[in-house]
Design a protein around this motif. Structure first.
Motif, PDB file in Angstrom:
ATOM      1  N   PHE A 224       0.766  -1.251   0.023  1.00 13.96           N
ATOM      2  CA  PHE A 224      -0.133  -0.079  -0.044  1.00 13.96           C
ATOM      3  C   PHE A 224       0.872   1.535  -0.003  1.00 13.96           C
ATOM      4  O   PHE A 224       0.639   2.454  -0.921  1.00 13.96           O
ATOM      5  N   PRO A 225       1.970   1.467   1.005  1.00 14.14           N
ATOM      6  CA  PRO A 225       2.846   2.746   0.847  1.00 14.14           C
ATOM      7  C   PRO A 225       3.341   3.002  -0.350  1.00 14.14           C
ATOM      8  O   PRO A 225       3.121   4.026  -0.889  1.00 14.14           O
ATOM      9  N   PHE A 226       3.969   1.844  -1.056  1.00 13.67           N
ATOM     10  CA  PHE A 226       4.316   2.018  -2.428  1.00 13.67           C
ATOM     11  C   PHE A 226       3.341   2.431  -3.481  1.00 13.67           C
ATOM     12  O   PHE A 226       3.699   3.164  -4.227  1.00 13.67           O
ATOM     13  N   GLY A 227       2.529   1.850  -3.545  1.00 10.71           N
ATOM     14  CA  GLY A 227       1.366   1.780  -4.481  1.00 10.71           C
ATOM     15  C   GLY A 227       0.685   3.278  -4.413  1.00 10.71           C
ATOM     16  O   GLY A 227       0.421   3.935  -5.383  1.00 10.71           O
ATOM     17  N   LEU A 228       0.375   3.552  -3.285  1.00 10.04           N
ATOM     18  CA  LEU A 228      -0.231   4.803  -3.306  1.00 10.04           C
ATOM     19  C   LEU A 228       0.717   6.064  -3.528  1.00 10.04           C
ATOM     20  O   LEU A 228       0.325   6.966  -4.196  1.00 10.04           O
ATOM     21  N   GLY A 324       7.505   5.191   0.990  1.00 13.21           N
ATOM     22  CA  GLY A 324       7.163   4.133   0.140  1.00 13.21           C
ATOM     23  C   GLY A 324       8.204   3.543  -0.629  1.00 13.21           C
ATOM     24  O   GLY A 324       8.004   2.651  -1.271  1.00 13.21           O
ATOM     25  N   ASN A 325       9.340   3.582  -0.105  1.00 14.23           N
ATOM     26  CA  ASN A 325      10.649   2.973  -0.890  1.00 14.23           C
ATOM     27  C   ASN A 325      11.690   2.600   0.085  1.00 14.23           C
ATOM     28  O   ASN A 325      12.820   2.773   0.133  1.00 14.23           O
ATOM     29  N   ILE A 326      10.991   1.396   0.848  1.00 17.33           N
ATOM     30  CA  ILE A 326      11.931   0.420   1.514  1.00 17.33           C
ATOM     31  C   ILE A 326      11.839  -1.157   1.027  1.00 17.33           C
ATOM     32  O   ILE A 326      11.941  -2.043   2.109  1.00 17.33           O
ATOM     33  N   LEU A 353       0.313  -6.686  -5.819  1.00 19.97           N
ATOM     34  CA  LEU A 353      -0.495  -5.834  -4.979  1.00 19.97           C
ATOM     35  C   LEU A 353      -0.148  -4.128  -5.228  1.00 19.97           C
ATOM     36  O   LEU A 353      -0.898  -3.295  -5.308  1.00 19.97           O
ATOM     37  N   ALA A 354       1.302  -4.006  -4.992  1.00 24.78           N
ATOM     38  CA  ALA A 354       1.756  -2.632  -5.087  1.00 24.78           C
ATOM     39  C   ALA A 354       1.002  -2.067  -6.339  1.00 24.78           C
ATOM     40  O   ALA A 354       0.770  -0.795  -6.431  1.00 24.78           O
ATOM     41  N   TYR A 355       1.160  -2.673  -7.611  1.00 24.97           N
ATOM     42  CA  TYR A 355       0.909  -2.010  -8.755  1.00 24.97           C
ATOM     43  C   TYR A 355      -0.515  -1.940  -8.991  1.00 24.97           C
ATOM     44  O   TYR A 355      -1.258  -1.050  -9.806  1.00 24.97           O
ATOM     45  N   ILE A 356      -1.373  -2.882  -8.502  1.00 23.86           N
ATOM     46  CA  ILE A 356      -2.731  -2.953  -8.603  1.00 23.86           C
ATOM     47  C   ILE A 356      -3.135  -1.871  -7.876  1.00 23.86           C
ATOM     48  O   ILE A 356      -4.191  -1.207  -8.289  1.00 23.86           O
ATOM     49  N   VAL A 357      -2.668  -1.502  -6.594  1.00 21.48           N
ATOM     50  CA  VAL A 357      -3.291  -0.333  -5.884  1.00 21.48           C
ATOM     51  C   VAL A 357      -2.798   0.997  -6.645  1.00 21.48           C
ATOM     52  O   VAL A 357      -3.810   1.964  -6.766  1.00 21.48           O
ATOM     53  N   VAL A 397      -7.599   7.175   3.577  1.00 17.66           N
ATOM     54  CA  VAL A 397      -8.324   6.034   4.122  1.00 17.66           C
ATOM     55  C   VAL A 397      -7.632   4.948   3.990  1.00 17.66           C
ATOM     56  O   VAL A 397      -7.614   3.871   4.907  1.00 17.66           O
ATOM     57  N   LEU A 398      -7.254   4.540   2.556  1.00 20.82           N
ATOM     58  CA  LEU A 398      -6.443   3.461   2.343  1.00 20.82           C
ATOM     59  C   LEU A 398      -4.996   3.344   3.137  1.00 20.82           C
ATOM     60  O   LEU A 398      -4.561   2.197   3.501  1.00 20.82           O
ATOM     61  N   SER A 399      -4.651   4.402   3.292  1.00 18.76           N
ATOM     62  CA  SER A 399      -3.056   4.446   4.009  1.00 18.76           C
ATOM     63  C   SER A 399      -3.389   3.812   5.518  1.00 18.76           C
ATOM     64  O   SER A 399      -2.418   3.436   6.160  1.00 18.76           O
ATOM     65  N   LEU A 400      -4.661   4.083   5.995  1.00 11.32           N
ATOM     66  CA  LEU A 400      -4.793   3.589   7.598  1.00 11.32           C
ATOM     67  C   LEU A 400      -4.719   2.067   7.423  1.00 11.32           C
ATOM     68  O   LEU A 400      -4.320   1.412   8.605  1.00 11.32           O
ATOM     69  N   ALA A 401      -4.962   1.174   6.374  1.00 13.88           N
ATOM     70  CA  ALA A 401      -5.107  -0.171   6.327  1.00 13.88           C
ATOM     71  C   ALA A 401      -3.585  -0.406   6.506  1.00 13.88           C
ATOM     72  O   ALA A 401      -3.179  -1.520   7.326  1.00 13.88           O
ATOM     73  N   ALA A 402      -2.721  -0.006   5.770  1.00 11.37           N
ATOM     74  CA  ALA A 402      -1.179  -0.087   6.000  1.00 11.37           C
ATOM     75  C   ALA A 402      -0.626   0.297   7.390  1.00 11.37           C
ATOM     76  O   ALA A 402       0.180  -0.723   7.993  1.00 11.37           O
TER      77      ALA A 402
END
Length: 422
Positions: A224-228, A324-326, A353-357, A397-402
């Motif tokens: 999620f962090p990378f995808g967002l 997002g870059n670790i 998942l990263a690129y689907i996000v 909101v999505l970032s809260l999941a991460a």
């Protein structure tokens, strides 16, 4: 140190693969990220149609990861790259020659399949060519990849102002084709590893990964962090900085260039710090998940209260680049929490998942931006704060999941704890 002729050619082959990876990353960000206004004006298209170019690239890239990961395990990176590189170069050339939007969409699909094959193939080849220094050499590969993203922002924008965006994209395609031809010639002259018949093309291996709950925490906190962040970087971030923060195209491009530089530095900094801290992984995952949520919350506040200062928006973007870059730490965590026969599949799922996000966010952003009528100034459509508030509100909101999943990550301290993970 004397090198045999075969070893020298093998190193040049690897160098060509790294350069193709550079091009693959450049291709991720130039359409529509660096050319949003130009594409919108040239094709007289809506924001949804333009962001769709980025989304279709990311969808294709994500789904390709699943199939190509299995192909690389079976046939080797060099063989897969021979076909993928052809698609990367052909799609890149067609992107600069597209007479209509549907042709450009097709070109981006071809380019995305090629780009996905390059990432997985160069990782596999680096493992084969440098078995004793894999981590270090993979870090160097990732730096070159991020430099491709750097080149696709401010340098690309500046060059396009003088040559024209279509001409620059076509020139990139020509350059990549030259590298690909050298790679192909070297591949034909070198012995390749045998086909691994036991690496079956079966998706049951993905279910073995998915049934482990901890893997979902890692996938979501890592993906999620990378995808967002990458959706902001490659699809609409430049447009936001121009519309809301009042930056011109050049300054906005330099901000995005800085983000890629940070990503490149982090590919070496994050694993280095992890080693200094006793190979701890969890603290970096906490920083990634919670830090991403903090950055998006800051952007939501700025939009809600009309704080248009470039420093606030740019600062939030920079925080996103760090969080997002670790990926080297995430790859290490994946290896330390999975059995050796499935960690490669787990890595494919993480990339998927990263690129689907990224793709879903691209589609969502285009839809939300279109809900609020833009203003037209000198032929350029300017989207309102309300448009971007809707976009970044969803991303927060999505970032809260991460952030939540980061709290559930187990510490490994550099040891394999796969047998204790359920």
């Amino acid at each position: 140190m004397n090198l045999s002729n075969d070893r020298l050619r093998l190193l040049i082959l690897w160098g060509c693969a790294v350069l193709l990876y550079f091009v693959a990353n450049l291709q991720k960000v130039i359409i529509p990220g660096a050319t949003f206004n130009e594409l919108q004006g040239h094709f007289a298209a809506s924001a949804g149609v333009i962001t769709g170019l980025g989304a279709v690239f990311m969808y294709t890239y994500a789904f390709s990861q699943l199939a190509l990961g299995l192909l690389v395990d079976r046939y080797s990176g060099a063989r897969v790259m021979a076909w993928g590189g052809l698609l990367l170069c052909g799609g890149g050339l067609l992107s600069g020659l597209s007479p209509a939007l549907w042709v450009l969409y097709c070109a981006r699909i071809l380019t995305a399949v090629g780009a996905a094959s390059i990432y997985l193939s160069v990782t596999k080849e680096t493992s084969r060519i440098f078995p004793g220094n894999f981590a270090l050499m993979l870090g160097i590969v990732m730096v070159f990849g991020y430099l491709g993203g750097v080149s696709g922002n401010a340098p690309f924008i500046a060059t396009a102002r003088y040559m024209g965006w279509e001409q620059v994209i076509f020139a990139v395609g020509i350059g990549s084709a030259v590298v690909y031809l050298l790679f192909s010639g070297l591949k034909l002259s070198l012995p390749l590893p045998p086909v691994v018949r036991t690496a079956t093309f079966s998706y049951r291996r993905f279910f073995e990964v998915a049934k482990i709950r901890h893997n979902w925490y890692v996938i979501i906190c890592g993906g999620f962090p990378f995808g967002l962040y990458f959706a902001v970087q490659s699809i609409f971030g430049k447009k936001f900085l121009e519309d809301f923060s009042g930056m011109n195209a050049t300054h906005a491009g330099w901000v995005l260039t800085a983000l890629m530089v940070i990503g490149a530095a982090n590919s070496l900094l994050a694993p280095g710090l992890s080693r200094v801290f006793g190979n701890r992984r969890r603290v970096f995952m906490l920083f990634s998940g919670i830090g991403t949520a903090v950055a998006f919350f800051a952007l939501v506040l700025a939009l809600a209260f009309g704080l248009r200062t470039p420093w606030l928006s740019g600062g939030a973007f920079i925080l996103l680049a760090f969080t997002g870059n670790i990926s080297p730490v995430i790859v290490a965590l994946i290896r330390e929490t999975n059995q050796s026969d499935i960690w490669g599949v787990m890595l494919s799922l993480y990339g998927f998942l990263a690129y689907i996000v990224t793709a879903l966010v691209g589609n969502t952003a285009g839809f939300l931006m279109g809900l609020f009528p833009p203003l037209e100034t000198d032929g350029i459509l300017i989207y309102s704060a309300s448009s971007y508030l809707a976009v970044f509100g969803v991303l927060f909101v999505l970032s809260l999941a991460a952030a939540y999943c980061s709290l559930r990550i187990r510490e490994t301290n550099g040891t394999n704890i796969a047998e204790t993970i359920h």
